[in-house]
Design a protein around this motif. Structure first.
Motif, PDB file in Angstrom:
ATOM      1  N   PRO A 181      42.737  13.881  23.826  1.00  0.00           N
ATOM      2  CA  PRO A 181      41.332  14.149  24.125  1.00  0.00           C
ATOM      3  C   PRO A 181      40.412  13.589  23.044  1.00  0.00           C
ATOM      4  O   PRO A 181      40.667  13.752  21.851  1.00  0.00           O
ATOM      5  CB  PRO A 181      41.269  15.677  24.172  1.00  0.00           C
ATOM      6  CG  PRO A 181      42.674  16.112  24.466  1.00  0.00           C
ATOM      7  CD  PRO A 181      43.550  15.107  23.782  1.00  0.00           C
ATOM      8  N   LYS A 182      39.332  12.925  23.482  1.00  0.00           N
ATOM      9  CA  LYS A 182      38.329  12.390  22.555  1.00  0.00           C
ATOM     10  C   LYS A 182      36.990  13.112  22.689  1.00  0.00           C
ATOM     11  O   LYS A 182      36.370  13.457  21.694  1.00  0.00           O
ATOM     12  CB  LYS A 182      38.120  10.894  22.803  1.00  0.00           C
ATOM     13  CG  LYS A 182      39.235  10.003  22.319  1.00  0.00           C
ATOM     14  CD  LYS A 182      38.974   8.551  22.676  1.00  0.00           C
ATOM     15  CE  LYS A 182      37.697   8.000  22.063  1.00  0.00           C
ATOM     16  NZ  LYS A 182      37.464   6.586  22.431  1.00  0.00           N
ATOM     17  N   ALA A 183      36.540  13.305  23.916  1.00  0.00           N
ATOM     18  CA  ALA A 183      35.276  14.000  24.140  1.00  0.00           C
ATOM     19  C   ALA A 183      35.391  15.441  23.646  1.00  0.00           C
ATOM     20  O   ALA A 183      36.451  16.070  23.765  1.00  0.00           O
ATOM     21  CB  ALA A 183      34.918  13.972  25.622  1.00  0.00           C
ATOM     22  N   LEU A 188      38.080  20.828  23.167  1.00  0.00           N
ATOM     23  CA  LEU A 188      37.990  22.284  23.196  1.00  0.00           C
ATOM     24  C   LEU A 188      38.816  22.887  24.319  1.00  0.00           C
ATOM     25  O   LEU A 188      39.372  23.982  24.168  1.00  0.00           O
ATOM     26  CB  LEU A 188      36.527  22.707  23.364  1.00  0.00           C
ATOM     27  CG  LEU A 188      35.630  22.589  22.141  1.00  0.00           C
ATOM     28  CD1 LEU A 188      34.182  22.849  22.522  1.00  0.00           C
ATOM     29  CD2 LEU A 188      36.078  23.551  21.051  1.00  0.00           C
ATOM     30  N   PHE A 189      38.905  22.174  25.438  1.00  0.00           N
ATOM     31  CA  PHE A 189      39.600  22.698  26.613  1.00  0.00           C
ATOM     32  C   PHE A 189      40.643  21.679  27.089  1.00  0.00           C
ATOM     33  O   PHE A 189      40.365  20.868  27.985  1.00  0.00           O
ATOM     34  CB  PHE A 189      38.604  23.008  27.734  1.00  0.00           C
ATOM     35  CG  PHE A 189      37.550  24.003  27.350  1.00  0.00           C
ATOM     36  CD1 PHE A 189      37.835  25.360  27.286  1.00  0.00           C
ATOM     37  CD2 PHE A 189      36.264  23.573  27.035  1.00  0.00           C
ATOM     38  CE1 PHE A 189      36.865  26.282  26.930  1.00  0.00           C
ATOM     39  CE2 PHE A 189      35.284  24.478  26.687  1.00  0.00           C
ATOM     40  CZ  PHE A 189      35.580  25.843  26.620  1.00  0.00           C
ATOM     41  N   PRO A 190      41.842  21.686  26.498  1.00  0.00           N
ATOM     42  CA  PRO A 190      42.876  20.717  26.887  1.00  0.00           C
ATOM     43  C   PRO A 190      43.226  20.766  28.373  1.00  0.00           C
ATOM     44  O   PRO A 190      43.707  19.775  28.925  1.00  0.00           O
ATOM     45  CB  PRO A 190      44.073  21.127  26.027  1.00  0.00           C
ATOM     46  CG  PRO A 190      43.476  21.847  24.861  1.00  0.00           C
ATOM     47  CD  PRO A 190      42.274  22.549  25.389  1.00  0.00           C
ATOM     48  N   ALA A 191      42.976  21.887  29.021  1.00  0.00           N
ATOM     49  CA  ALA A 191      43.280  21.986  30.450  1.00  0.00           C
ATOM     50  C   ALA A 191      42.488  20.963  31.255  1.00  0.00           C
ATOM     51  O   ALA A 191      42.935  20.518  32.318  1.00  0.00           O
ATOM     52  CB  ALA A 191      42.984  23.391  30.967  1.00  0.00           C
ATOM     53  N   LEU A 192      41.316  20.565  30.758  1.00  0.00           N
ATOM     54  CA  LEU A 192      40.528  19.548  31.455  1.00  0.00           C
ATOM     55  C   LEU A 192      41.260  18.210  31.470  1.00  0.00           C
ATOM     56  O   LEU A 192      41.230  17.478  32.466  1.00  0.00           O
ATOM     57  CB  LEU A 192      39.164  19.389  30.780  1.00  0.00           C
ATOM     58  CG  LEU A 192      38.190  20.560  30.902  1.00  0.00           C
ATOM     59  CD1 LEU A 192      36.925  20.260  30.113  1.00  0.00           C
ATOM     60  CD2 LEU A 192      37.863  20.841  32.363  1.00  0.00           C
ATOM     61  N   THR A 193      41.905  17.883  30.363  1.00  0.00           N
ATOM     62  CA  THR A 193      42.668  16.633  30.290  1.00  0.00           C
ATOM     63  C   THR A 193      43.836  16.672  31.253  1.00  0.00           C
ATOM     64  O   THR A 193      44.137  15.681  31.945  1.00  0.00           O
ATOM     65  CB  THR A 193      43.150  16.392  28.853  1.00  0.00           C
ATOM     66  OG1 THR A 193      42.015  16.256  27.996  1.00  0.00           O
ATOM     67  CG2 THR A 193      44.004  15.135  28.757  1.00  0.00           C
ATOM     68  N   ARG A 194      44.516  17.818  31.326  1.00  0.00           N
ATOM     69  CA  ARG A 194      45.651  17.933  32.251  1.00  0.00           C
ATOM     70  C   ARG A 194      45.177  17.849  33.701  1.00  0.00           C
ATOM     71  O   ARG A 194      45.829  17.212  34.537  1.00  0.00           O
ATOM     72  CB  ARG A 194      46.383  19.254  31.992  1.00  0.00           C
ATOM     73  CG  ARG A 194      47.065  19.326  30.629  1.00  0.00           C
ATOM     74  CD  ARG A 194      47.896  20.604  30.498  1.00  0.00           C
ATOM     75  NE  ARG A 194      48.609  20.639  29.243  1.00  0.00           N
ATOM     76  CZ  ARG A 194      48.138  21.176  28.121  1.00  0.00           C
ATOM     77  NH1 ARG A 194      46.919  21.731  28.113  1.00  0.00           N
ATOM     78  NH2 ARG A 194      48.849  21.170  27.010  1.00  0.00           N
TER      79      ARG A 194
END
Length: 216
Positions: A181-183, A188-194
């Protein structure tokens, strides 16, 4: 056989080629989130060839809802640098040159060293990025490529999209990736990347596999 690869310092991550590591899911590059999925998409040479043609003409990316622009083949000859077999073992380097191919719209096909800009939203999230093809493979029983981020993305990392026509005649489509994650929101919320990655994988499969379309 056509095999091309490219590597230089313009990608924004260090572990170039790590999508081919057999232990990616256990030991991903530092601070990155790994992902892997494989699907049987049919059987036989005709299925393999048609899926390979689609894959190398960016059908997976378009099917995931991404618009392509500024597709630029590598300048000069391509090299087979560090490539890998299906078990992740490095293949001895060799040099090859291949003609640039174009689709009906005049977009260059995938080739080692090609850069491309993608834009769109995937799973409701931004998926804009500049990408570079790390290597491309077009072999009698294996077709695919790896592509890495250059910049302008909410994540930094690499993905590979590979088709394999196995000895039992089955055709499999495998996607592997790692995303750091860069943004700030993604950090803050790794679940967004997943979630973003799952949506990309689903889009790729939907574009490449008629079996998936039938069952959807």
């Amino acid at each position: 056989m056509r095999r091309g690869s490219f590597r230089d310092d313009t990608v924004d991550y260090a572990a170039v080629g790590a999508t081919q590591a057999p232990d990616l899911m256990q030991y991903p590059p530092e601070r990155s989130i790994p992902a892997e999925q494989a699907w049987r998409i049919g059987s036989g040479e005709a299925r393999f060839r048609s899926a390979g043609e689609a894959l190398l003409s960016w059908t997976a990316q378009r099917g995931a809802g991404l618009a392509l622009s500024d597709v630029r083949p590598a300048a000069g000859p391509t090299y087979a640098g560090v490539s890998f077999d299906p078990e992740g073992v490095p293949v001895a380097p060799s040099r090859s040159e291949s003609d640039v191919r174009y689709d009906a719209d005049g977009t260059p096909y995938v080739a080692g060293g090609t850069t491309v800009r993608v834009a769109g939203r995937v799973g409701g999230m931004r998926a804009d990025a500049e990408l570079r093809v790390i290597f491309a493979v077009d072999e009698p029983r294996r077709i695919g490529f790896a592509i890495g981020t250059v910049g302008d993305s909410v994540v930094s990392g690499e993905e590979s999209l590979m088709l394999d026509w196995h000895d039992n005649d089955e055709v499999w489509f495998t996607v592997r990736a790692f995303d750091a994650p860069k943004a700030s929101l993604h950090r803050l919320f790794p679940a967004l990347t997943r979630r973003r990655r799952r949506a990309l994988f689903s889009g790729y499969l939907r574009a490449i596999s008629p079996l998936y379309k039938t069952s959807a």
